[in-house]
Design a protein around this motif. Structure first.
Motif, PDB file in Angstrom:
ATOM      1  N   PHE A  95       0.801  -1.220   0.000  1.00 39.50           N
ATOM      2  CA  PHE A  95       0.000   0.000   0.000  1.00 39.50           C
ATOM      3  C   PHE A  95       0.838   1.276   0.000  1.00 39.50           C
ATOM      4  O   PHE A  95       0.281   2.368  -0.059  1.00 39.50           O
ATOM      5  CB  PHE A  95      -0.954   0.012   1.197  1.00 39.50           C
ATOM      6  N   CYS A  96       2.158   1.145   0.084  1.00 36.66           N
ATOM      7  CA  CYS A  96       3.021   2.323   0.075  1.00 36.66           C
ATOM      8  C   CYS A  96       2.983   2.962  -1.315  1.00 36.66           C
ATOM      9  O   CYS A  96       3.239   2.299  -2.328  1.00 36.66           O
ATOM     10  CB  CYS A  96       4.446   1.936   0.446  1.00 36.66           C
ATOM     11  N   SER A  97       2.665   4.217  -1.388  1.00 38.14           N
ATOM     12  CA  SER A  97       2.416   4.865  -2.672  1.00 38.14           C
ATOM     13  C   SER A  97       3.638   5.510  -3.294  1.00 38.14           C
ATOM     14  O   SER A  97       3.617   5.872  -4.468  1.00 38.14           O
ATOM     15  CB  SER A  97       1.317   5.928  -2.522  1.00 38.14           C
ATOM     16  N   LYS A 151      10.104   4.871   4.131  1.00 38.70           N
ATOM     17  CA  LYS A 151       9.220   3.825   4.648  1.00 38.70           C
ATOM     18  C   LYS A 151       9.167   2.627   3.709  1.00 38.70           C
ATOM     19  O   LYS A 151       9.204   1.478   4.153  1.00 38.70           O
ATOM     20  CB  LYS A 151       7.814   4.386   4.858  1.00 38.70           C
ATOM     21  N   LYS A 152       9.073   2.891   2.414  1.00 40.67           N
ATOM     22  CA  LYS A 152       8.985   1.780   1.465  1.00 40.67           C
ATOM     23  C   LYS A 152      10.258   0.942   1.477  1.00 40.67           C
ATOM     24  O   LYS A 152      10.214  -0.283   1.359  1.00 40.67           O
ATOM     25  CB  LYS A 152       8.700   2.300   0.059  1.00 40.67           C
ATOM     26  N   LYS A 192      -6.189  -1.141  -7.953  1.00 38.67           N
ATOM     27  CA  LYS A 192      -5.483   0.114  -8.230  1.00 38.67           C
ATOM     28  C   LYS A 192      -4.137  -0.145  -8.897  1.00 38.67           C
ATOM     29  O   LYS A 192      -3.468  -1.139  -8.608  1.00 38.67           O
ATOM     30  CB  LYS A 192      -5.256   0.894  -6.927  1.00 38.67           C
ATOM     31  N   LYS A 193      -3.746   0.793  -9.762  1.00 38.07           N
ATOM     32  CA  LYS A 193      -2.480   0.668 -10.491  1.00 38.07           C
ATOM     33  C   LYS A 193      -1.298   0.577  -9.532  1.00 38.07           C
ATOM     34  O   LYS A 193      -0.423  -0.281  -9.684  1.00 38.07           O
ATOM     35  CB  LYS A 193      -2.300   1.861 -11.423  1.00 38.07           C
ATOM     36  N   ASN A 194      -1.244   1.474  -8.535  1.00 41.21           N
ATOM     37  CA  ASN A 194      -0.108   1.508  -7.624  1.00 41.21           C
ATOM     38  C   ASN A 194       0.063   0.184  -6.884  1.00 41.21           C
ATOM     39  O   ASN A 194       1.180  -0.307  -6.718  1.00 41.21           O
ATOM     40  CB  ASN A 194      -0.277   2.646  -6.620  1.00 41.21           C
ATOM     41  N   ARG A 195      -1.057  -0.399  -6.445  1.00 42.88           N
ATOM     42  CA  ARG A 195      -0.981  -1.684  -5.742  1.00 42.88           C
ATOM     43  C   ARG A 195      -0.500  -2.788  -6.681  1.00 42.88           C
ATOM     44  O   ARG A 195       0.288  -3.649  -6.287  1.00 42.88           O
ATOM     45  CB  ARG A 195      -2.355  -2.054  -5.183  1.00 42.88           C
ATOM     46  N   ASP A 224      -5.951   5.765 -12.141  1.00 45.02           N
ATOM     47  CA  ASP A 224      -5.218   4.751 -11.381  1.00 45.02           C
ATOM     48  C   ASP A 224      -6.145   3.633 -10.916  1.00 45.02           C
ATOM     49  O   ASP A 224      -5.727   2.488 -10.766  1.00 45.02           O
ATOM     50  CB  ASP A 224      -4.539   5.384 -10.167  1.00 45.02           C
ATOM     51  N   ASP A 225      -7.406   3.965 -10.682  1.00 46.36           N
ATOM     52  CA  ASP A 225      -8.373   2.957 -10.273  1.00 46.36           C
ATOM     53  C   ASP A 225      -8.790   2.111 -11.462  1.00 46.36           C
ATOM     54  O   ASP A 225      -9.096   2.641 -12.540  1.00 46.36           O
ATOM     55  CB  ASP A 225      -9.617   3.624  -9.678  1.00 46.36           C
TER      56      ASP A 225
END
Length: 517
Positions: free
Chosen positions: A202-204, A209-210, A250-253, A323-324
């Motif tokens: 879930f880190c965008s 942090k990532k 979602k694209k990022n995930r 992104d969704d």
């Protein structure tokens, strides 16, 4: 004031269990089961007593406020959730199971070395209610859990390569890190490592942090590859299946998901390199399934392919697209995943059935496709024992069980079963069926298993539904799904079941909080 005091006590308890408990030992591995139980039960009963007093005072305060100022009365204890109802039903059932047990002393505290008896189960159920009311959801608990488990996993990796940072008694490859038996280690891994993995998913952005989540994930994957239990394969299957189910929205995930697959393959290659750099240091069976996967090129290929897809999605995704991912496409992928999983299961059933019945050339000796007592490193025998024991139980015990953690006591009280168990397992005492549901059927009966599953499944369903608005809830669901799937070939013990219940309690608080927004 009382609410803040309750949160303080809950936070202190969670810090003790997530941060200190995994490291607590007494004389190294000599009395590790007893030591872990003492720490857990003393902390849990102490916390329960303090929180009960705080809860009574808090409830009285709220009743007073309701009488004086209705508008100031915030209802924390009513509107019991479906999960809460199942917890109450489970508490009632295990009380009855103990009351009708022929082994009440055993049922009270649990079998020696395991201690999943009435006292611990009641403490965990009681803590469920108090934590879900008093905890304020501080996210640093997750960092404590990640930090502690990360050190545990790192110690496990080093232990497996005979690099001992902690001088412990009775060193043995079957005991690892500060947790003891490899099955205990794998159970702990399956319920706690998904926390860091989900935070990575879930880190965008590629921030500090990532990187921390990524390093943690690599350590957790490496620990899984070299700890020795083949049940970790089932855990990984559940983990990646559920993560892909979530990521497809979602694209990022989705981009992060394929990076996770790469990290999984990369971790296997790191273990492979360590086996070369530390020749003769690896102190476990080199023919176990995990090591065979490490030594093959399958993880290397999977990692390279996943990295390619990661970059393709990250840099070739049309900039003008959202992104969704559309709900329609999500449903199509979910249907495909469900169909693929069902298809693979049916193929396995077909091949295993044919191979067991008449034999398939080249597969006759395959333990995974030969359904006999040797299946799954002897789990075929333990499952058969569990089924036979349950079949011999009278109707009342079929409904209520022989008593919490009374599997061994009841099994060896049946003369013919005792003979069969000694023939199959020799001097080793069989304390469970290496399948949590079969073990539960014997211990707490049909009613106990129904209510127990009701707790987990209702909680997971509520989290998955609400997580579309509050993604942190996915983390709780993933941890619990991995716990249940892993325990299809394993068992509840003091290093996985307590964490599972605490996660449910903490997630219950998050669900309550999200419903107030």
């Amino acid at each position: 004031m009382l609410k803040k005091a309750g949160n303080l006590f809950v936070t202190a308890y969670l810090l003790m269990i997530f941060g200190v408990y995994p490291f607590f030992m007494d004389q190294g591995y000599v009395n590790i089961g007893d030591a872990k139980n003492r720490f857990l039960i003393y902390c849990s009963l102490g916390a329960l007593a303090i929180l009960a007093l705080t809860g009574i005072a808090y409830g009285a305060q709220r009743l007073y406020l309701k009488h004086r100022h209705r508008e100031a009365y915030l209802i924390d204890w009513n509107n019991l959730s479906v999960t809460g109802i199942f917890v109450l039903l489970y508490v009632t059932e295990i009380f009855m199971s103990t009351a009708f047990s022929d082994y009440r002393q055993e049922a009270l505290w649990g079998t020696e070395g395991w201690y999943i008896g009435l006292v611990l189960l009641l403490a965990l159920c009681g803590l469920f209610f108090f934590i879900s009311v008093f905890w304020d959801g501080d996210s640093y608990i997750w960092y404590i859990a990640m930090g502690a488990s990360g050190v545990v996993f790192l110690l496990g990796i080093l232990d497996r390569f005979s690099l001992y940072l902690l001088p412990l008694e009775i060193r043995d490859p079957a005991f690892i890190s500060t947790l003891g038996n490899i099955n205990w280690f794998c159970g702990y891994l399956s319920v706690l490592s998904p926390i860091g993995v989900c935070l990575f998913l879930f880190c965008s952005a590629s921030n500090v942090k990532k990187w921390i989540y990524g390093i943690y994930t690599i350590i957790a994957f490496m620990a899984g590859f070299c700890q020795g239990s083949s049940s970790v394969i089932l855990f990984w299957g559940a983990l990646f299946f559920v993560l892909l189910w979530i990521a497809i929205a979602k694209k990022n995930r989705l981009v992060n998901f394929f990076l996770l697959v790469f990290l999984w393959g990369f971790s296997a290659q790191l273990v492979r390199v360590m086996r070369i750099l530390v020749p003769g240091g690896f102190n476990y069976d080199s023919h176990c399934l995990c090591v065979q996967i490490v030594d093959s090129n399958a993880t290397l290929l999977a990692g390279v392919m996943a990295l390619g897809i990661h970059f393709l999605l990250k840099y070739k995704w049309p900039k003008d697209e959202e992104d969704d991912i559309s709900r329609k496409n999500q449903k199509l992928v979910h249907k495909f995943m469900t169909g693929l999983l069902a298809g693979l299961f049916l193929v396995w059933i077909f091949l295993a059935g044919i191979n067991t019945w008449i034999g398939i050339p080249g597969l006759e000796e395959s333990s995974g496709l030969l359904l006999n007592s040797s299946w799954g490193n002897g789990r075929g025998a333990t499952w058969q024992a569990g089924i036979c024991i349950f079949e011999k139980m009278p109707l009342l015990h079929k409904l209520l069980g022989a008593g919490p953690d009374c599997f061994s006591k009841y099994a060896y009280s049946l003369p013919d079963m005792a003979v069969m168990l000694r023939e199959n397992f020799g001097g080793s005492r069989l304390t469970n069926a290496h399948n949590e549901l079969l073990t539960g059927l014997v211990n707490t009966g049909i009613l106990g298993i129904c209510f127990y599953l009701g707790i987990f499944l209702s909680f997971i369903r509520r989290c998955m539904k609400k997580a579309k608005e509050y993604p942190v809830l996915y983390m709780y669901a993933v941890c619990l799904i991995c716990y249940l799937v892993h325990n299809m070939v394993s068992f509840a013990q003091v290093l996985n079941l307590p964490f599972a219940f605490l996660l449910i309690a903490m997630g219950e608080r998050e669900l309550k909080f999200s419903s107030l927004q």
